[in-house]
Scaffold this active site. Structure first.
Site, short mmCIF file in Angstrom:
data_model
loop_
_atom_site.label_atom_id
_atom_site.label_comp_id
_atom_site.label_asym_id
_atom_site.label_seq_id
_atom_site.Cartn_x
_atom_site.Cartn_y
_atom_site.Cartn_z
CB SER A 182 -8.88 -0.16 3.16
OG SER A 182 -7.84 0.17 2.27
N GLY A 183 -8.50 -2.72 0.98
CA GLY A 183 -7.53 -3.69 0.46
C GLY A 183 -6.10 -3.23 0.61
CB SER A 184 -4.25 -0.18 -0.45
OG SER A 184 -5.07 0.81 0.13
N GLY A 189 -7.90 -1.87 -3.39
CA GLY A 189 -8.41 -3.23 -3.32
C GLY A 189 -9.92 -3.29 -3.46
CB THR A 190 -12.70 -1.52 -1.73
OG1 THR A 190 -12.04 -0.24 -1.74
CG2 THR A 190 -12.54 -2.17 -0.36
#
Length: 352
Positions: free
Chosen positions: A91-93, A259-260
């Site tokens: 996960s980006g965040s 982010g994704t």
């Protein structure tokens, strides 16, 4: 009577998405990699996720990240991501928040200027660049997972909506990408509930019609996510901006653009010939927060155009706390949790 336990927590957020970082209070998990530790937590100790994401301790819109010692010597620390829908491998965040947490906790020295280090996610090693100014982590750039377009402009019939055109990208999970204008949305905060309800119907319809398989990972489960795309504004050479909203679970639109979700957009824009290596897209959320996705490379894999990318954003520390877990409390569910609770301080040491 059970003796209360304590978790050490650092609450953070990136783009509005709250990530609760567990820094201590949990025993070391079995597994020779962070991926295996995540699978153990998922299969044998899901009580931690349920405890911290639901009342009285949390809400489903939050995420939980458990910091663990890295199993790869190249990484400074590992982290396991827990969300209401389960255990995403990336996960980006959450990565932005975990990177900030290891700096704030002293696991990686918080030095002035630009620092580079690696974290170990269930998906593997993630390169991190963090910029510190006046002892404040001002920005973090993390590698996104290689992203690609699986299905381009398919149509599904959705109850109450009719025929809906969608594209599917993989960027750490499979995403349905939807043009918000096609469904009458402007991607403003007042639409949040309507966006969640609409996304649920579309995702349910796609899941009922077909599944998706990653070209190396195979079956990774039914498509879980949907990303609403607003119009793109060309704001500079190789730089674009677009309003966005990401659905992740019934009733839940992420506070950030994710982010994704941003990586999925990069894959689509490249597929359509509108982004090349070095180009950037800034996604803007319903709450006016943003992430910047950058295309770092393009390669061919099994007839797929795979987009390597990074995500840049900022994570803010909200609180440091010791959470008391009293298993005698009727509102607290400790099932699937007792065997991983630590009787000692298990906060990660410096340079764990």
């Amino acid at each position: 009577m059970n003796r209360p336990h304590q978790f050490q927590l650092m609450d953070t957020h990136a783009g509005g998405d709250v990530s609760r970082i567990v820094t201590g209070g949990i025993d070391l998990l079995p597994g020779s990699s962070v991926r295996e530790q995540m699978e153990y937590l998922r299969d044998s100790a899901d009580g931690l996720r349920e405890l911290l994401l639901f009342e009285p301790y949390g809400i489903p819109e939050m995420s939980v990240d458990l910091l663990v010692p890295a199993t790869d010597p190249a990484a400074a620390a590992g982290y396991i991501i827990m969300e209401v829908m389960g255990y995403p491998i990336y996960s980006g965040s959450n990565t932005l928040c975990a990177a900030t947490a290891v700096l704030e906790a002293g696991i990686v020295p918080k030095k002035e200027g630009l620092s580079r280090f690696k974290l170990e996610a269930p998906a593997g090693l993630v390169q991190i660049e963090a910029r510190v100014h006046n002892d404040i982590v001002e920005s973090v750039t993390c590698e996104g997972l290689p992203s690609y377009i699986d299905t381009y402009r398919a149509t599904v019939n959705v109850p109450d909506l009719g025929a809906v055109v969608y594209t599917v990208a993989y960027s750490g999970g499979f995403y349905a990408l939807i043009d918000a204008r096609d469904l009458g949305f402007n991607l403003v905060r007042d639409e949040e509930r309507a966006l969640a309800d609409c996304a649920y119907k579309i995702v349910e319809a796609i899941q009922a019609e077909r599944g998706f398989s990653h070209y190396t990972l195979g079956d990774v489960g039914p498509l879980p996510f949907l990303h609403f795309m607003g119009p793109e504004e060309h704001v500079g050479e190789g730089y674009y901006r677009s309003r966005s909203a990401t659905y992740v679970h019934p009733g839940v639109i992420c506070r950030s653009t994710t982010g994704t979700g941003t990586s999925a957009r990069l894959a689509l824009m490249h597929y359509e010939g509108r982004l090349q290596a070095g180009d950037r897209l800034e996604t803007i959320s319903l709450r006016e927060t943003g992430f910047i996705g950058t295309v770092t490379g393009i390669r061919q894999e099994d007839q797929l155009q795979v987009v390597d990318n990074t995500i840049t954003g900022r994570s803010y520390v909200l609180a440091h706390s010791d959470v008391v877990i009293n298993c005698d409390d009727p509102l607290v569910g400790c099932d699937g949790l007792h065997h991983i609770l630590s009787d000692r301080d298990t906060s990660l040491p410096d340079n764990a």
